[in-house]
Structure formats: structure tokens, C-alpha cells
Design a protein around this motif. Structure first.
Motif, PDB file in Angstrom:
ATOM      1  N   GLN A  35       0.833  -1.197   0.000  1.00 12.22           N
ATOM      2  CA  GLN A  35       0.000   0.000   0.000  1.00 12.22           C
ATOM      3  C   GLN A  35       0.870   1.251   0.000  1.00 12.22           C
ATOM      4  O   GLN A  35       1.991   1.232   0.524  1.00 12.22           O
ATOM      5  CB  GLN A  35      -0.903   0.014   1.244  1.00 12.22           C
ATOM      6  CG  GLN A  35      -1.867  -1.153   1.338  1.00 12.22           C
ATOM      7  CD  GLN A  35      -2.880  -1.169   0.206  1.00 12.22           C
ATOM      8  OE1 GLN A  35      -3.454  -0.125  -0.151  1.00 12.22           O
ATOM      9  NE2 GLN A  35      -3.120  -2.351  -0.371  1.00 12.22           N
ATOM     10  N   PRO A  36       0.390   2.354  -0.599  1.00 16.45           N
ATOM     11  CA  PRO A  36       1.171   3.601  -0.611  1.00 16.45           C
ATOM     12  C   PRO A  36       1.597   4.016   0.795  1.00 16.45           C
ATOM     13  O   PRO A  36       0.824   3.900   1.747  1.00 16.45           O
ATOM     14  CB  PRO A  36       0.178   4.606  -1.211  1.00 16.45           C
ATOM     15  CG  PRO A  36      -0.734   3.779  -2.058  1.00 16.45           C
ATOM     16  CD  PRO A  36      -0.893   2.485  -1.314  1.00 16.45           C
ATOM     17  N   GLY A  37       2.845   4.420   0.902  1.00 20.75           N
ATOM     18  CA  GLY A  37       3.376   4.838   2.191  1.00 20.75           C
ATOM     19  C   GLY A  37       4.101   3.728   2.935  1.00 20.75           C
ATOM     20  O   GLY A  37       4.768   3.993   3.938  1.00 20.75           O
ATOM     21  N   GLN A  38       3.984   2.492   2.450  1.00 20.98           N
ATOM     22  CA  GLN A  38       4.638   1.367   3.123  1.00 20.98           C
ATOM     23  C   GLN A  38       6.081   1.189   2.650  1.00 20.98           C
ATOM     24  O   GLN A  38       6.439   1.552   1.523  1.00 20.98           O
ATOM     25  CB  GLN A  38       3.869   0.073   2.877  1.00 20.98           C
ATOM     26  CG  GLN A  38       2.548  -0.022   3.610  1.00 20.98           C
ATOM     27  CD  GLN A  38       1.906  -1.388   3.470  1.00 20.98           C
ATOM     28  OE1 GLN A  38       2.144  -2.114   2.503  1.00 20.98           O
ATOM     29  NE2 GLN A  38       1.091  -1.752   4.439  1.00 20.98           N
ATOM     30  N   LYS A  39       6.876   0.593   3.528  1.00 16.50           N
ATOM     31  CA  LYS A  39       8.248   0.220   3.205  1.00 16.50           C
ATOM     32  C   LYS A  39       8.348  -1.295   3.333  1.00 16.50           C
ATOM     33  O   LYS A  39       8.055  -1.859   4.387  1.00 16.50           O
ATOM     34  CB  LYS A  39       9.235   0.906   4.146  1.00 16.50           C
ATOM     35  CG  LYS A  39      10.698   0.731   3.743  1.00 16.50           C
ATOM     36  CD  LYS A  39      11.627   1.581   4.610  1.00 16.50           C
ATOM     37  CE  LYS A  39      13.065   1.478   4.127  1.00 16.50           C
ATOM     38  NZ  LYS A  39      13.989   2.310   4.976  1.00 16.50           N
ATOM     39  N   ILE A  40       8.749  -1.947   2.249  1.00 10.52           N
ATOM     40  CA  ILE A  40       8.753  -3.408   2.179  1.00 10.52           C
ATOM     41  C   ILE A  40      10.166  -3.919   1.942  1.00 10.52           C
ATOM     42  O   ILE A  40      10.880  -3.423   1.053  1.00 10.52           O
ATOM     43  CB  ILE A  40       7.822  -3.900   1.059  1.00 10.52           C
ATOM     44  CG1 ILE A  40       6.367  -3.510   1.382  1.00 10.52           C
ATOM     45  CG2 ILE A  40       7.936  -5.413   0.868  1.00 10.52           C
ATOM     46  CD1 ILE A  40       5.393  -3.805   0.269  1.00 10.52           C
ATOM     47  N   LEU A  41      10.564  -4.898   2.731  1.00  9.27           N
ATOM     48  CA  LEU A  41      11.866  -5.537   2.569  1.00  9.27           C
ATOM     49  C   LEU A  41      11.674  -6.912   1.944  1.00  9.27           C
ATOM     50  O   LEU A  41      10.948  -7.751   2.481  1.00  9.27           O
ATOM     51  CB  LEU A  41      12.556  -5.680   3.928  1.00  9.27           C
ATOM     52  CG  LEU A  41      13.868  -6.482   3.956  1.00  9.27           C
ATOM     53  CD1 LEU A  41      14.928  -5.835   3.074  1.00  9.27           C
ATOM     54  CD2 LEU A  41      14.377  -6.624   5.392  1.00  9.27           C
ATOM     55  N   ASP A  42      12.328  -7.125   0.807  1.00  9.68           N
ATOM     56  CA  ASP A  42      12.285  -8.419   0.130  1.00  9.68           C
ATOM     57  C   ASP A  42      13.648  -9.078   0.293  1.00  9.68           C
ATOM     58  O   ASP A  42      14.623  -8.694  -0.361  1.00  9.68           O
ATOM     59  CB  ASP A  42      11.948  -8.231  -1.352  1.00  9.68           C
ATOM     60  CG  ASP A  42      11.761  -9.558  -2.080  1.00  9.68           C
ATOM     61  OD1 ASP A  42      11.514 -10.574  -1.404  1.00  9.68           O
ATOM     62  OD2 ASP A  42      11.847  -9.566  -3.326  1.00  9.68           O
ATOM     63  N   LEU A  43      13.726 -10.064   1.193  1.00  9.78           N
ATOM     64  CA  LEU A  43      14.983 -10.761   1.453  1.00  9.78           C
ATOM     65  C   LEU A  43      15.198 -11.896   0.454  1.00  9.78           C
ATOM     66  O   LEU A  43      14.243 -12.459  -0.072  1.00  9.78           O
ATOM     67  CB  LEU A  43      14.984 -11.330   2.869  1.00  9.78           C
ATOM     68  CG  LEU A  43      15.078 -10.321   4.015  1.00  9.78           C
ATOM     69  CD1 LEU A  43      14.882 -11.019   5.356  1.00  9.78           C
ATOM     70  CD2 LEU A  43      16.415  -9.593   3.982  1.00  9.78           C
ATOM     71  N   GLY A  58       4.231   4.980  -4.574  1.00  2.00           N
ATOM     72  CA  GLY A  58       4.169   5.317  -3.160  1.00  2.00           C
ATOM     73  C   GLY A  58       4.676   4.232  -2.231  1.00  2.00           C
ATOM     74  O   GLY A  58       4.645   4.389  -1.014  1.00  2.00           O
ATOM     75  N   VAL A  59       5.157   3.104  -2.806  1.00  2.00           N
ATOM     76  CA  VAL A  59       5.682   1.997  -1.997  1.00  2.00           C
ATOM     77  C   VAL A  59       7.205   1.954  -2.152  1.00  2.00           C
ATOM     78  O   VAL A  59       7.723   1.939  -3.265  1.00  2.00           O
ATOM     79  CB  VAL A  59       5.078   0.644  -2.436  1.00  2.00           C
ATOM     80  CG1 VAL A  59       5.673  -0.491  -1.593  1.00  2.00           C
ATOM     81  CG2 VAL A  59       3.569   0.667  -2.318  1.00  2.00           C
ATOM     82  N   HIS A  60       7.905   1.940  -1.034  1.00  2.00           N
ATOM     83  CA  HIS A  60       9.371   1.861  -1.047  1.00  2.00           C
ATOM     84  C   HIS A  60       9.785   0.406  -0.865  1.00  2.00           C
ATOM     85  O   HIS A  60       9.536  -0.184   0.178  1.00  2.00           O
ATOM     86  CB  HIS A  60       9.952   2.734   0.069  1.00  2.00           C
ATOM     87  CG  HIS A  60      11.451   2.749   0.092  1.00  2.00           C
ATOM     88  ND1 HIS A  60      12.174   3.332   1.114  1.00  2.00           N
ATOM     89  CD2 HIS A  60      12.372   2.260  -0.771  1.00  2.00           C
ATOM     90  CE1 HIS A  60      13.461   3.193   0.874  1.00  2.00           C
ATOM     91  NE2 HIS A  60      13.607   2.539  -0.264  1.00  2.00           N
ATOM     92  N   VAL A  61      10.413  -0.164  -1.888  1.00  4.41           N
ATOM     93  CA  VAL A  61      10.830  -1.559  -1.855  1.00  4.41           C
ATOM     94  C   VAL A  61      12.348  -1.659  -1.749  1.00  4.41           C
ATOM     95  O   VAL A  61      13.068  -1.030  -2.524  1.00  4.41           O
ATOM     96  CB  VAL A  61      10.360  -2.319  -3.119  1.00  4.41           C
ATOM     97  CG1 VAL A  61      10.793  -3.781  -3.054  1.00  4.41           C
ATOM     98  CG2 VAL A  61       8.849  -2.221  -3.265  1.00  4.41           C
TER      99      VAL A  61
END
Length: 218
Positions: A35-43, A58-61
Motif C-alpha cells: 500500500q502507498p506509504g509502506q516500506k517493504i523488505l524483500d529478502l 508510493g511503496v518503497h521496496v
């Protein structure tokens, strides 16, 4: 080992999984639901083929991996993503930094699984979500036996036709055979503090997707 397969890794996976790898990535992306505004870490992001599914406006990956070869290839293919070198057992991120941490087909490659899960817990915000997609145990014994035969006897031969490093796929068979089953992994995730831990089988149980939540009062 993974440095050596970086260029052809995604294509080989799609071929050797008969296209299922793409389906599994879509299922993970739907469950993550960025969702916009979220920060997601993909390990264990590899070249970023899983990470791009989360890259919405709007999503920081953050795509993280332990293989420099994978990271180099990922930066070429997906310059819009942030790639970071990271050891899953000692993540270079602050406490409570991410809304979601996801890891596809990488947890079984970590030497200390419990430590990696604890690190994921640490870098998640209270109320944050963990999503783990990993090879698992087919419940049906007959089908499981056929699948293990494929992994140990047929997959290495096919891998030799499409990859310059077929030994990487021999390792794949060994690591899958030694990996905890669905319920055992769920228990491991719960033990580090996650709640509402559930899993669902995909493709007859060849793969399982586990998810859970970090309590909001932490």
C-alpha cells in the motif's frame, strides 16, 4: 554458487518449475498487498524478480540479497529498485523499519533459520507482516515420493541443459529434502514472537506460503 547462476537464474527457474515460479510470485504479491506509504523488505531477492511485484506508486521496496552477483544483475534489470547487500541473520536495518518483510525461496539457505526469523521480527514495525514462501512437504506420500525422485534424478539432468552450474540444482534437491514441513516452520515462526501464523499450500504442497504478524504492543 548463486553468483555463478545470476544471469540465467530466473529463466532457468521458470523453465524447471514449468512456469509455477511466476504463479507463486503472484500469490506472494497478493498476500503482501503493498500500500502507498509502506516500506517493504524483500529478502533473498536475487535479481529482483520478486521485488518488482511490490513496486507500486508510493511503496518503497528494498531488495536485499547475500549474493553480490545477484545484486549486480538485479541493478541492471531493475534500476528503479533499491538493492542492498544483506545477511539475513544480521540485517543492516533499524528496529521497526519495515511494514512488511517477505522472503521467497531463501530461508532454507540461511544457516541459522531461527536467527534470521528473529532479525525479521526486529526490523518489522509493530503490527507488521512476515510472508515466507518456501519449498515444503507434499502431504500425499505417493506424490511426495515421485516429487523427490524428480528432484534427485531428473531435475539435475534438466538443469544441466539450461544452466552452466547444474550443481546448484543438486543442492536445491538436498536442501528441500532436509527442510522442515509446514507445521514445523509455522512453529519456528511463532517461537520468535509472531502471532496469527498461518500457511497455505500451493501446487499440491510443493510450496507453502507462511504469514504472521508482529504484535502491536511490541
Amino acid at each position: 554458487m548463486f553468483d555463478g547462476v545470476a544471469k540465467n537464474y530466473d529463466a532457468a527457474n521458470d523453465l524447471l518449475s514449468f512456469g509455477s515460479a511466476r504463479i507463486w510470485r503472484k500469490k506472494v504479491a497478493k498476500l503482501v498487498n503493498p500500500q502507498p506509504g509502506q516500506k517493504i523488505l524483500d529478502l533473498a531477492a536475487g535479481t529482483g524478480s520478486s521485488s518488482v511485484a511490490f513496486a507500486r506508486e508510493g511503496v518503497h521496496v528494498v531488495a536485499a540479497d547475500f549474493s553480490t552477483g545477484m545484486l549486480e544483475e538485479g541493478r541492471k534489470r531493475h534500476p528503479q529498485l533499491e538493492f542492498v547487500f544483506a545477511d539475513a541473520a544480521k540485517l543492516p536495518f533499524s528496529q521497526g523499519e519495515f511494514d512488511t518483510v517477505t522472503m521467497s525461496f531463501g530461508l532454507r539457505n540461511v544457516e541459522k533459520t531461527e536467527l534470521a526469523l528473529a532479525e525479521i521480527y526486529r526490523v518489522l514495525k509493530p503490527g507488521g507482516k512476515i510472508v515466507i514462501c518456501e519449498f515444503s512437504t507434499i502431504p500425499n506420500r505417493a506424490l511426495r515420493g515421485m516429487y523427490l525422485f524428480y528432484l534427485k534424478n531428473i531435475l539435475p539432468t534438466l538443469a544441466g541443459m539450461v544452466s552452466k552450474t547444474p550443481e546448484a540444482y543438486s543442492y536445491l534437491a538436498e536442501s528441500i529434502d532436509a527442510w522442515p514441513n509446514q507445521a514445523e516452520l509455522a512453529t519456528m515462526i511463532e517461537k520468535v514472537g509472531f502471532e496469527s501464523v498461518v500457511f497455505r499450500n500451493e501446487t499440491l504442497g510443493i510450496v507453502a506460503i507462511h504469514s504472521g504478524t508482529k504484535p502491536r504492543d511490541n
